[in-house]
Motif scaffolding. Structure first.
Motif, short mmCIF file in Angstrom:
data_model
loop_
_atom_site.label_atom_id
_atom_site.label_comp_id
_atom_site.label_asym_id
_atom_site.label_seq_id
_atom_site.Cartn_x
_atom_site.Cartn_y
_atom_site.Cartn_z
N LYS A 140 -46.42 23.97 0.62
CA LYS A 140 -47.24 24.51 -0.47
C LYS A 140 -47.72 23.36 -1.38
O LYS A 140 -48.89 23.32 -1.78
N TYR B 187 -47.97 20.19 -0.53
CA TYR B 187 -48.90 19.41 0.29
C TYR B 187 -50.30 20.05 0.23
O TYR B 187 -51.29 19.36 0.01
N GLU B 188 -50.37 21.35 0.42
CA GLU B 188 -51.65 22.07 0.38
C GLU B 188 -52.32 21.94 -0.99
O GLU B 188 -53.54 21.79 -1.08
N SER B 189 -51.52 21.99 -2.06
CA SER B 189 -52.10 21.87 -3.40
C SER B 189 -52.65 20.45 -3.62
O SER B 189 -53.68 20.28 -4.27
N LEU C 216 -53.99 18.63 -1.32
CA LEU C 216 -55.26 18.60 -0.58
C LEU C 216 -56.42 19.16 -1.40
O LEU C 216 -57.57 18.83 -1.15
N GLN C 217 -56.09 20.00 -2.38
CA GLN C 217 -57.12 20.61 -3.23
C GLN C 217 -57.37 19.83 -4.52
O GLN C 217 -58.25 20.16 -5.28
N ASP C 218 -56.58 18.78 -4.75
CA ASP C 218 -56.66 18.03 -6.00
C ASP C 218 -57.79 17.00 -5.95
O ASP C 218 -57.67 15.94 -5.34
N ALA C 219 -58.89 17.31 -6.62
CA ALA C 219 -60.07 16.44 -6.61
C ALA C 219 -59.85 15.13 -7.35
O ALA C 219 -60.64 14.20 -7.23
N ARG D 74 -58.23 12.88 -1.18
CA ARG D 74 -57.73 14.05 -0.44
C ARG D 74 -57.78 13.81 1.07
O ARG D 74 -58.50 14.46 1.80
N LYS E 185 -55.69 14.04 4.39
CA LYS E 185 -54.52 14.74 4.92
C LYS E 185 -53.42 13.79 5.37
O LYS E 185 -52.25 13.97 5.06
#
Length: 186
Positions: free
Chosen positions: A75, A77-79, A81-84, A88, A90
């Protein structure tokens, strides 16, 4: 006006980084880990990009707390990936988590990451005498050796170029050019 290394632009962020951090020996594991994260994210990008996002990285990665990062969930890790505010990528985000776990393994084996990494230079900085841009290498035999060892241990994004940049950043090598005001005179 102070004479600085060739790579320093007129950006105040760059000037402050050069004058106060770059090439200054770092022995505490927390800062060594911060630079490891920043250098691995820098791979293929300009350092000013990383410096501009450094505070965002600090927030996103719990102040570079490797104990916390080593336990990041899917979770988290996924957040990330969304952090501008950060890079970002992977694989680089995944590598920060993996490298935190391996960083802790090295601490257990050697007592600290600092003891491990600084042992490569006999615990004191190598002072180079580079005069101009063309003199400064991107890699050395030593960065090749360290890179190979880190990769063997499972670290990611630690090619020889990244490792040499890391060595410069944490002061394992002093690559201030001889005409730079930061070059030691003694």
């Amino acid at each position: 006006m102070k004479n600085r290394c060739f790579w320093v632009s007129d950006s105040q962020l760059y000037i402050d980084y050069h004058d106060n951090e770059w090439g200054k020996p770092v022995f505490d594991d927390e800062t060594l880990f911060e630079f490891l994260v920043l250098e691995t994210f820098q791979a293929g990008l300009s350092w000013i990009t990383i410096l501009n996002k450094r505070e965002n990285f600090r927030k996103a990665f719990d102040n570079f707390d490797y104990q916390k990062i080593s336990k990041y969930s899917e979770k988290k890790y996924e957040s990330l990936l969304q952090d501008a505010g950060i890079i970002r990528n992977k694989l680089k985000i995944r590598s920060a988590i993996t490298n935190a776990q391996l960083f802790i393994d090295i601490q257990k084996e050697f007592g600290s990451f600092s003891k491990f990494i600084w042992s490569y230079v006999d615990h004191k900085p190598i002072l180079n005498k580079f005069h101009k841009r063309e003199d400064v290498p991107a890699t050395t035999k030593l960065s090749d050796i360290i890179s190979k060892d880190l990769k063997k241990r499972g670290f990611k994004f630690v090619g020889s170029t990244v490792v040499y940049a890391y060595m410069q950043a944490v002061g394992m090598v002093n690559d201030h050019t001889t005409n730079c005001f930061k070059y030691p005179t003694e």
